[in-house]
Design a protein around this motif. Structure first.
Motif, PDB file in Angstrom:
ATOM      1  N   ARG A 156      -5.354   2.172 -13.070  1.00  0.00           N
ATOM      2  CA  ARG A 156      -6.638   1.715 -13.613  1.00  0.00           C
ATOM      3  C   ARG A 156      -7.391   2.883 -14.233  1.00  0.00           C
ATOM      4  N   ALA A 165      -1.833  -5.337  -5.926  1.00  0.00           N
ATOM      5  CA  ALA A 165      -2.993  -5.204  -6.801  1.00  0.00           C
ATOM      6  C   ALA A 165      -3.242  -6.524  -7.514  1.00  0.00           C
ATOM      7  N   LYS A 166      -4.426  -7.061  -7.358  1.00  0.00           N
ATOM      8  CA  LYS A 166      -4.741  -8.347  -7.985  1.00  0.00           C
ATOM      9  C   LYS A 166      -4.617  -8.300  -9.499  1.00  0.00           C
ATOM     10  N   GLU A 167      -4.896  -7.137 -10.083  1.00  0.00           N
ATOM     11  CA  GLU A 167      -4.912  -7.015 -11.545  1.00  0.00           C
ATOM     12  C   GLU A 167      -3.655  -6.344 -12.103  1.00  0.00           C
ATOM     13  N   ARG A 199       1.486 -10.847  -9.600  1.00  0.00           N
ATOM     14  CA  ARG A 199       0.708 -11.094  -8.382  1.00  0.00           C
ATOM     15  C   ARG A 199       1.435 -12.040  -7.435  1.00  0.00           C
ATOM     16  N   GLU A 259      -4.386  -7.956  -0.578  1.00  0.00           N
ATOM     17  CA  GLU A 259      -4.569  -7.779  -2.010  1.00  0.00           C
ATOM     18  C   GLU A 259      -5.795  -6.917  -2.272  1.00  0.00           C
ATOM     19  N   LEU A 260      -5.656  -5.982  -3.202  1.00  0.00           N
ATOM     20  CA  LEU A 260      -6.732  -5.050  -3.507  1.00  0.00           C
ATOM     21  C   LEU A 260      -7.227  -5.242  -4.933  1.00  0.00           C
ATOM     22  N   GLU A 261      -8.500  -4.984  -5.123  1.00  0.00           N
ATOM     23  CA  GLU A 261      -9.112  -5.028  -6.451  1.00  0.00           C
ATOM     24  C   GLU A 261      -9.293  -3.617  -6.992  1.00  0.00           C
ATOM     25  N   ASP A 262      -9.626  -3.534  -8.264  1.00  0.00           N
ATOM     26  CA  ASP A 262      -9.925  -2.262  -8.929  1.00  0.00           C
ATOM     27  C   ASP A 262      -8.736  -1.300  -8.862  1.00  0.00           C
ATOM     28  N   THR A 263      -7.546  -1.815  -9.097  1.00  0.00           N
ATOM     29  CA  THR A 263      -6.349  -0.976  -9.101  1.00  0.00           C
ATOM     30  C   THR A 263      -5.246  -1.694  -9.858  1.00  0.00           C
ATOM     31  N   TYR A 264      -4.330  -0.892 -10.411  1.00  0.00           N
ATOM     32  CA  TYR A 264      -3.108  -1.422 -10.982  1.00  0.00           C
ATOM     33  C   TYR A 264      -1.946  -1.002 -10.062  1.00  0.00           C
ATOM     34  N   GLN A 273      -6.537   3.779  -5.416  1.00  0.00           N
ATOM     35  CA  GLN A 273      -7.252   3.442  -4.182  1.00  0.00           C
ATOM     36  C   GLN A 273      -6.647   4.201  -2.984  1.00  0.00           C
TER      37      GLN A 273
END
Length: 284
Positions: free
Chosen positions: A176, A233-235, A241, A258-263, A270
């Motif tokens: 990210r 990673a959600k994104e 996913r 699941e984590l946000e703000d990460t690829y 993170q």
């Protein structure tokens, strides 16, 4: 940096507690293709003195010492090499963590029983799974380069430039936030300057199993009954996913976070959150 000589050649690795400490849980942290052990540096620092973190640089294109010409660098061969590494260092009750490269999953069913017995827990961190080898658009880009005469050398030369590194559809989709230039220099220089390193990477990239065989490997993993933590990673743009939830269903004793703000490169995006999950899971 310490080294260990295995059947395929010499691996360099980092070890935060050389010689071991029976009071510290041991984690073996694995990286992806064209990446080295430095991807885990922030996580290892966050885990501090409570854990022994052992981080080999595998022969996936960012290694500095070429492997033997006859080394088995296939997906299965590299998975077994991870087991050989664990055995050579006499590591026991290991928490084996994978990020990006998913090949070491094969060790759980293809490895010798006495080697697999050394693995107490597994953490799958946004990694290749099922038939997603190589992953996403960057994986296809690397695959095309490897199958084109001179293509891999040309690609590695291009990766000297920040614009290429962060280009959409390339390595820029792996994190990210931009990876520090010095870290990427260390990742990409070996395969850029040393044709023997490119030879090793080609030996892996050109010998991936077909889709049917990959899915057979995945199905056999249902026999691994020890605890598994899946961190996704959600994104993520490389690892679907749905694969996170699907992996959690494959293993009998697994849970998904699941984590946000990460690829894909969660250890870089993170590190503190991932270190906390590892600390809880591995018993530190």
């Amino acid at each position: 940096m310490p080294e260990v000589t295995l059947s395929a050649g010499t691996l360099r690795y980092e070890d935060t507690a050389p010689g071991g400490d029976p009071g510290k849980p041991t984690l073996v942290l694995l990286h992806g293709v064209t990446i080295d052990s430095s991807v885990w540096s922030g996580v290892a620092a966050d885990l501090g003195d409570d854990f022994r973190c052992v981080m080999p640089t595998l022969p996936l294109g960012a290694h500095r010492v070429p492997m033997r010409p006859d080394a088995d660098l296939s997906l299965r061969g590299l998975a077994l090499l991870v087991g050989e590494f664990i055995e050579a260092l006499d590591l026991r009750d290991v928490t084996l963590a994978l990020n990006d490269w998913g090949g070491a999953q094969l060790l759980l069913t293809e490895g010798a029983p006495d080697v697999v017995a050394r693995i107490g827990r597994v953490v799958l961190v946004a990694c290749e799974a099922f038939d997603n080898y190589p992953p996403g658009l960057p994986g296809r880009l690397l695959s095309v380069a490897c199958r084109t005469p001179g293509g891999l050398a040309l690609l590695m030369k291009g990766l000297r430039y920040r614009a290429v590194r962060r280009a959409p559809g390339g390595w820029g989709w792996m994190s990210r936030r931009p990876v520090p230039d010095a870290m990427m220099d260390a990742w990409f220089t070996p395969a850029r300057v040393d044709p023997l390193i490119r030879r090793d990477l080609l030996a892996y990239a050109l010998n991936l199993p077909d889709r049917a065989e990959l899915l057979r490997y995945a199905e056999r993993m249902r026999s691994f009954e020890r605890p598994v933590l899946v961190v996704w990673a959600k994104e993520d743009r490389l690892m679907p996913r749905a694969h996170g939830a699907r992996l959690a269903e494959v293993f009998p004793d697994a849970r998904l976070v699941e984590l946000e703000d990460t690829y894909t490169l969660i250890p870089l995006d993170q590190p503190h959150r991932l270190a906390a999950l590892l600390r809880d899971f591995a018993g530190g």
